[in-house]
Write a protein that holds these residues in place. Sequence first.
Motif, mmCIF file in Angstrom:
data_model
loop_
_atom_site.group_PDB
_atom_site.id
_atom_site.type_symbol
_atom_site.label_atom_id
_atom_site.label_comp_id
_atom_site.label_asym_id
_atom_site.label_seq_id
_atom_site.Cartn_x
_atom_site.Cartn_y
_atom_site.Cartn_z
ATOM 1 N N THR A 17 0.837 -1.195 0.000
ATOM 2 C CA THR A 17 0.000 0.000 0.000
ATOM 3 C C THR A 17 0.876 1.250 0.000
ATOM 4 N N LYS A 20 -0.477 4.836 4.203
ATOM 5 C CA LYS A 20 -0.149 4.293 5.527
ATOM 6 C C LYS A 20 -1.332 4.281 6.478
ATOM 7 N N GLN A 23 -3.526 1.153 7.216
ATOM 8 C CA GLN A 23 -2.980 0.029 7.955
ATOM 9 C C GLN A 23 -3.233 0.132 9.457
ATOM 10 N N PHE A 26 0.539 -0.806 12.500
ATOM 11 C CA PHE A 26 1.679 -0.451 11.662
ATOM 12 C C PHE A 26 2.984 -0.514 12.457
ATOM 13 N N GLY A 48 1.991 -3.510 8.039
ATOM 14 C CA GLY A 48 0.777 -3.441 8.843
ATOM 15 C C GLY A 48 -0.302 -4.346 8.279
ATOM 16 N N THR A 49 -1.518 -4.179 8.792
ATOM 17 C CA THR A 49 -2.673 -4.984 8.406
ATOM 18 C C THR A 49 -3.729 -4.087 7.782
ATOM 19 N N ILE A 50 -4.320 -4.527 6.676
ATOM 20 C CA ILE A 50 -5.419 -3.806 6.041
ATOM 21 C C ILE A 50 -6.669 -4.663 6.147
ATOM 22 N N CYS A 60 1.154 -6.298 5.189
ATOM 23 C CA CYS A 60 1.157 -5.433 4.008
ATOM 24 C C CYS A 60 2.300 -4.436 4.113
ATOM 25 N N TYR A 62 4.155 -1.005 3.498
ATOM 26 C CA TYR A 62 3.912 0.402 3.172
ATOM 27 C C TYR A 62 5.095 0.858 2.340
#
Length: 88
Positions: A17, A20, A23, A26, A48-50, A60, A62
């Motif tokens: 992604t 930021k 997420q 993060f 991080g997580t989406i 994921c 950044y």
Amino acid sequence: GKNTILYLDSGCSRHITWFKSLQEDFIKKNGLSVTNGNNGKGTTKGFGTIKCNSVIFKNCSYVKGLQYNLISISQLCDIGYEVFFNKK
């Protein structure tokens, strides 16, 4: 807007992604450089997580400088999902 759209990408090795704030959880951590299909380059600045509805995309990257949110089809298949494409 454009920044909240997630694109499925069969050529992408991991979820990435450029936004930021999408997420959760993060963690700032410098990582590898990334080159996209348009020869644009960016650098991984963290992970991080989406969450998208009921689907969670973990780990994921950044990537500062990227202009899209890419979901890796190969990463989905690695965790047991099946991805099908057809005309419809």
